[in-house]
Design a protein around this motif. Sequence first.
Motif: not given
Length: 364
Positions: A97, A103, A119, A124, A127, A136, A138
Amino acid sequence: MAAQLELVAGSYEQITFGYRVKTGENEWTAKADFTHHAHTASITAVAASERFVVTGSKDETIQLYDMKKRTEHGALLHHEGTITCLEFSGTSHLLSGGEDGLLCVWSTKTWECMKTIRAHKGHVTSLSVHPSGKLALSIGADKTLRTWNLINGRSAFIKNIKHNAHIVRWSSDGDRFVVVVNDKIDIYKLETASVTGTITNPKRISSVKFLNNSILVVAGDDETVRFCDVGKAKWVCEFKAHETRVKALDSLIVDDFCVLLTASNDGFIKMWKMHLKEELESPTLLGEVNTTARLTCLAVWRPSSVQPITDAPSEATTSEELARELAKKKRRIQETTEEVIVEDESKPKKKKKKNHGGKKSIKQ
């Protein structure tokens, strides 16, 4: 006991340090193994699988190191802006990220960027890959928590958290997770995606790590490391780890005890022995090493450090469905070659660029 492992730390000075650890019953020693100056700005993230170590930096690159061949393995050039977080999903994929809001999912076989997800609007910031390898989490500067289904590639859940959180982590079993906002830790239950408890640290939090499914170790902008029971949402133990603030944490289970690793602005990496019993006691120092650098991140590499992935594809598309699936069967932990497919629905695929160059030996 003869465990093969290596401490890998990044620094403000752009250097990656590697220390080979010699283990003993009551004393561990760390001997300098390599230093590498591949980045041109401070190192912001480091992650390790059973073969590779990767580092991310403010220079917008991800550097690869093949720990088995002891060589530099090239650089990944895909993000625009600082690399903010890195995490392996098993041995087959790496997630990254960055400040660009992307991402990215990388294949560790070819080091191609398989998919790119827009993302977040803005950075970001953190994560975390679910222990099953199927989800996942984030968090980003847009004040949202997002759940990504890594099997069908869709956004499974979006939650507005009203604050700029900077750390998200799954628990060891994956039935809960924590979100960190400054000095506050919100504890979430996967099944409901709701906060079950909140605990506040005296200082801003810099790093957290689940030692098991209930004990979370927390480091912040002071010299003290604290342990939280996330089931009870209360502090259960603390100890002074360094002379200045603790920047990074990692851990591993060895035989019948846990080894906690701490890295600080004072340049030291320390190894602590502790037993994860009902009444936690302060850990005892196994060993330490002075890097003389301002450390920013830390990971432990060992051939068996792979994160397990479950063997069956998931039909779950929401966190609630995955929680029900995990409740029906306790996961059988084994490695598989399951393909991770992530479709980016909001942004066209970005041109992939990789640089393997001539592979160089890591500087000894």
